[in-house]
Design an enzyme around this catalytic site. Structure first.
Site, PDB file in Angstrom:
ATOM      1  N   ASP A 174       0.846  -1.199   0.000  1.00  9.09           N
ATOM      2  CA  ASP A 174       0.000   0.000   0.000  1.00  9.09           C
ATOM      3  C   ASP A 174       0.882   1.251   0.000  1.00  9.09           C
ATOM      4  O   ASP A 174       0.572   2.256  -0.644  1.00  9.09           O
ATOM      5  CB  ASP A 174      -0.908  -0.016   1.241  1.00  9.09           C
ATOM      6  CG  ASP A 174      -2.225   0.701   1.029  1.00  9.09           C
ATOM      7  OD1 ASP A 174      -2.325   1.486   0.074  1.00  9.09           O
ATOM      8  OD2 ASP A 174      -3.157   0.484   1.818  1.00  9.09           O
ATOM      9  N   HIS A 212      -6.660   4.433   6.812  1.00  8.32           N
ATOM     10  CA  HIS A 212      -5.761   5.490   6.343  1.00  8.32           C
ATOM     11  C   HIS A 212      -5.959   6.680   7.287  1.00  8.32           C
ATOM     12  O   HIS A 212      -6.998   6.801   7.943  1.00  8.32           O
ATOM     13  CB  HIS A 212      -6.064   5.832   4.880  1.00  8.32           C
ATOM     14  CG  HIS A 212      -5.578   4.755   3.941  1.00  8.32           C
ATOM     15  ND1 HIS A 212      -4.421   4.870   3.216  1.00  8.32           N
ATOM     16  CD2 HIS A 212      -6.084   3.528   3.653  1.00  8.32           C
ATOM     17  CE1 HIS A 212      -4.231   3.760   2.507  1.00  8.32           C
ATOM     18  NE2 HIS A 212      -5.232   2.918   2.748  1.00  8.32           N
ATOM     19  N   CYS A 222      -3.827   5.194  -2.195  1.00 11.91           N
ATOM     20  CA  CYS A 222      -4.278   4.430  -3.348  1.00 11.91           C
ATOM     21  C   CYS A 222      -4.243   5.340  -4.560  1.00 11.91           C
ATOM     22  O   CYS A 222      -4.854   6.412  -4.552  1.00 11.91           O
ATOM     23  CB  CYS A 222      -5.695   3.910  -3.127  1.00 11.91           C
ATOM     24  SG  CYS A 222      -6.318   3.041  -4.580  1.00 11.91           S
TER      25      CYS A 222
HETATM   26  P1  HMG Z   1      -8.781  -4.052 -17.410  1.00 15.62           P
HETATM   27  O1  HMG Z   1      -8.207  -2.962 -18.233  1.00 15.62           O
HETATM   28  O2  HMG Z   1     -10.275  -4.141 -17.288  1.00 15.62           O
HETATM   29  O3  HMG Z   1      -8.151  -5.442 -17.859  1.00 15.62           O
HETATM   30  O4  HMG Z   1      -8.159  -3.909 -15.957  1.00 15.62           O
HETATM   31  P2  HMG Z   1      -8.769  -6.610 -18.734  1.00 15.62           P
HETATM   32  O5  HMG Z   1      -9.274  -7.674 -17.819  1.00 15.62           O
HETATM   33  O6  HMG Z   1      -9.722  -6.056 -19.749  1.00 15.62           O
HETATM   34  O7  HMG Z   1      -7.460  -7.138 -19.490  1.00 15.62           O
HETATM   35  C1  HMG Z   1      -6.769  -6.278 -20.396  1.00 15.62           C
HETATM   36  C2  HMG Z   1      -5.355  -6.813 -20.626  1.00 15.62           C
HETATM   37  O8  HMG Z   1      -4.613  -6.743 -19.417  1.00 15.62           O
HETATM   38  C3  HMG Z   1      -5.298  -8.265 -21.089  1.00 15.62           C
HETATM   39  O9  HMG Z   1      -4.194  -8.363 -21.950  1.00 15.62           O
HETATM   40  C4  HMG Z   1      -4.979  -9.016 -19.832  1.00 15.62           C
HETATM   41  O10 HMG Z   1      -4.283 -10.240 -20.026  1.00 15.62           O
HETATM   42  C5  HMG Z   1      -4.076  -8.031 -19.103  1.00 15.62           C
HETATM   43  P3  HMG Z   1      -4.410  -8.600 -23.549  1.00 15.62           P
HETATM   44  O11 HMG Z   1      -5.207  -9.883 -23.622  1.00 15.62           O
HETATM   45  O12 HMG Z   1      -5.195  -7.403 -23.975  1.00 15.62           O
HETATM   46  O13 HMG Z   1      -3.023  -8.660 -24.047  1.00 15.62           O
HETATM   47  N1  HMG Z   1      -4.141  -8.236 -17.665  1.00 15.62           N
HETATM   48  C6  HMG Z   1      -3.087  -8.402 -16.849  1.00 15.62           C
HETATM   49  N2  HMG Z   1      -1.768  -8.393 -17.063  1.00 15.62           N
HETATM   50  C7  HMG Z   1      -0.974  -8.628 -16.002  1.00 15.62           C
HETATM   51  N3  HMG Z   1      -1.441  -8.862 -14.758  1.00 15.62           N
HETATM   52  C8  HMG Z   1      -2.750  -8.871 -14.513  1.00 15.62           C
HETATM   53  C9  HMG Z   1      -3.628  -8.616 -15.578  1.00 15.62           C
HETATM   54  N4  HMG Z   1      -4.980  -8.541 -15.657  1.00 15.62           N
HETATM   55  C10 HMG Z   1      -5.276  -8.313 -16.926  1.00 15.62           C
HETATM   56  N5  HMG Z   1      -3.192  -9.097 -13.273  1.00 15.62           N
HETATM   57  C11 HMG Z   1      -7.465  -4.882 -13.882  1.00 15.62           C
HETATM   58  C12 HMG Z   1      -8.559  -4.774 -14.902  1.00 15.62           C
HETATM   59  C13 HMG Z   1      -8.017  -5.644 -12.696  1.00 15.62           C
HETATM   60  C14 HMG Z   1      -6.305  -5.669 -14.503  1.00 15.62           C
HETATM   61  C15 HMG Z   1      -6.982  -3.469 -13.502  1.00 15.62           C
HETATM   62  O14 HMG Z   1      -8.101  -2.710 -13.166  1.00 15.62           O
HETATM   63  C16 HMG Z   1      -5.994  -3.442 -12.359  1.00 15.62           C
HETATM   64  O15 HMG Z   1      -4.900  -4.004 -12.440  1.00 15.62           O
HETATM   65  N6  HMG Z   1      -6.344  -2.725 -11.258  1.00 15.62           N
HETATM   66  C17 HMG Z   1      -5.497  -2.666 -10.074  1.00 15.62           C
HETATM   67  C18 HMG Z   1      -5.755  -1.389  -9.292  1.00 15.62           C
HETATM   68  C19 HMG Z   1      -4.917  -1.388  -8.031  1.00 15.62           C
HETATM   69  O16 HMG Z   1      -3.976  -2.139  -7.886  1.00 15.62           O
HETATM   70  N7  HMG Z   1      -5.278  -0.491  -7.080  1.00 15.62           N
HETATM   71  C20 HMG Z   1      -4.583  -0.384  -5.817  1.00 15.62           C
HETATM   72  C21 HMG Z   1      -4.839  -1.524  -4.892  1.00 15.62           C
HETATM   73  S1  HMG Z   1      -6.385  -1.392  -4.034  1.00 15.62           S
HETATM   74  C22 HMG Z   1      -6.028  -0.470  -2.620  1.00 15.62           C
HETATM   75  O17 HMG Z   1      -4.966   0.086  -2.519  1.00 15.62           O
HETATM   76  C23 HMG Z   1      -7.044  -0.423  -1.499  1.00 15.62           C
HETATM   77  C24 HMG Z   1      -6.615  -1.245  -0.285  1.00 15.62           C
HETATM   78  O18 HMG Z   1      -5.399  -0.774   0.265  1.00 15.62           O
HETATM   79  C25 HMG Z   1      -7.721  -1.175   0.809  1.00 15.62           C
HETATM   80  C26 HMG Z   1      -8.161   0.249   1.131  1.00 15.62           C
HETATM   81  O19 HMG Z   1      -7.321   1.116   1.473  1.00 15.62           O
HETATM   82  O20 HMG Z   1      -9.373   0.465   1.095  1.00 15.62           O
HETATM   83  C27 HMG Z   1      -6.426  -2.731  -0.642  1.00 15.62           C
HETATM   84 MG    MG Z   2      -5.185   0.912   1.620  1.00 16.82          MG
END
Ligand code: HMG
Ligand code: MG
Length: 348
Positions: free
Chosen positions: A58, A256, A287
């Site tokens: 995070d 947070h 985030c």
């Molecule tokens: P998308 O654009 O909808 O992806 O993103 P998709 O499913 O349409 O796939 C598009 C392409 O990406 C495909 O490739 C997939 O294979 C590839 P193509 O077939 O076109 O060549 N792909 C990937 N490649 C590598 N690794 C992967 C992956 N997934 C798809 N895992 C997606 C959807 C979920 C991938 C995107 O939205 C994403 O990665 N989001 C992450 C956001 C994030 O990390 N945010 C921070 C964490 S959450 C947080 O901090 C909160 C928390 O702390 C709690 C709180 O504080 O409340 C936990």
């Molecule tokens: Mg968090």
């Protein structure tokens, strides 16, 4: 009143400019020489809390500059050496969405040996979908976390899907992880307020949380992603989960600290029986998809309070402070943690 917890030692082990600043002021030994914090045990509170350290994930996901993978590996090794036994390491999300953690494949092999060095050490990683799960399993991950939202707007912004679609995306991830003997944690974001939707009704949070638990998540971490909660809200939400039949042992809290409420909110959660608390060393965090999210509750601030309450954590506070001072040097800016500032002294 009983005094059960070893108190932190004077910060002689804390390197950096702080040491010279303190030692020059020999007339004022500083609070640590007096053995602070004094310990006053509250029998209403748990005897032990498990800290789920999120600084490497995070915290570093929100850094503007890319942190070298060797620095991340050393950070995690130092956190383990400080006594933390759950150290969330990284995320196997899309590298374009979170470039700061695009080195997850390189990082995991560098830290996985720590599990032998520190028995009981857990190194969970975030996984958003099956593609992420495949990547994580291929690198030896043995614990994962999926991350949903209680609100529609954040689900779209963070995962490009509705809440229902997010749950459908996670179901096979948690299922396949379980078949591979890999436990899953479920995060739920925006449990208290959402920057686009405003206050979030507790029932809405419980409904989303139940979906994560029902699909097989062993633990549910309730996220105050933008740090707006206050203690009454925390107690009310935990009461709502209790009414829904969710044992408090399955809940964790993730605050947070945007409005300085994270410690007060944690104490409110402890009073409701929660024993798993998320925090980040030095107060790193945020985030990238919720601009109003600031740093997490600092682990040092949390440990100071818990040890003062006689609650065991297993954490060696001076070693942890030294870690955050070292990382602040690597990041080129001071730690926002009040306890780090107090124990390490001001930077020259
Ligand atoms: P998308 O654009 O909808 O992806 O993103 P998709 O499913 O349409 O796939 C598009 C392409 O990406 C495909 O490739 C997939 O294979 C590839 P193509 O077939 O076109 O060549 N792909 C990937 N490649 C590598 N690794 C992967 C992956 N997934 C798809 N895992 C997606 C959807 C979920 C991938 C995107 O939205 C994403 O990665 N989001 C992450 C956001 C994030 O990390 N945010 C921070 C964490 S959450 C947080 O901090 C909160 C928390 O702390 C709690 C709180 O504080 O409340 C936990
Ligand atoms: Mg968090």
């Amino acid at each position: 009143m009983t005094s059960t917890q070893g108190t932190p030692q004077r910060a002689e082990s804390v390197p950096g400019p702080a040491q010279s600043t303190r030692s020059e002021q020999s007339a004022d030994p500083g609070p640590l020489e007096l053995g602070l914090p004094s310990t006053v045990r509250d029998p209403e509170l748990p005897a032990r809390v498990r800290i789920h350290e999120v600084g490497a994930r995070d915290g570093l996901q929100n850094e503007k500059a890319l942190v070298p993978v060797e620095v991340k590996a050393e950070f995690i090794a130092r956190l383990a050496a400080a006594g933390l036994r759950t150290v969330e390491a990284t995320s196997f999300v899309h590298p374009k969405w979170v470039p700061q953690l695009a080195d997850a494949e390189q990082l995991l092999p560098q830290i996985i040996g720590l599990r032998e060095e520190y028995p009981g050490l857990r190194l969970p990683v975030l996984v958003p979908n099956e593609r992420g799960l495949d990547r994580a399993l291929a690198r030896g991950a043995d614990e994962i976390a999926v991350f949903a939202s209680a609100t529609e707007t954040f689900a779209r912004r963070n995962l490009n899907r509705s809440v229902a679609e997010v749950m459908e995306m996670f179901r096979p991830v948690v299922g396949r992880a379980g078949e591979a003997g890999v436990p899953s944690r479920g995060y739920l974001s925006m449990c208290f307020g959402d920057p686009w939707e405003g206050p979030v009704p507790p029932r809405q949070v419980v409904d989303a949380g139940l979906q994560l638990l029902d699909m097989g998540c062993a633990e549910l971490s309730l996220g105050d992603t933008i740090g707006v909660a206050t203690p009454g809200q925390v107690a009310a939400l935990l009461a709502e989960f209790d009414r829904a039949g969710v044992p408090v042992e399955r809940l964790a809290v993730h605050f947070h600290d945007t409005y300085g409420q994270a410690l007060a909110n944690t104490l409110a959660a402890l009073r409701c029986g929660v024993t798993v608390v998320d925090s980040s060393a030095g107060g790193l965090g945020g985030c990238p998809y919720a601009k109003s999210a600031t740093g997490n509750l600092a682990t040092e601030d949390l440990v100071w309070m818990l040890h003062g309450l006689g609650i065991e954590t297993g954490v060696d506070l001076p070693v942890l402070v030294a870690t955050s001072v070292w990382l602040a040097g690597e990041l080129g800016r001071p730690s926002p943690s009040r306890a780090v500032q107090a124990l390490a002294g001001p930077a020259d």
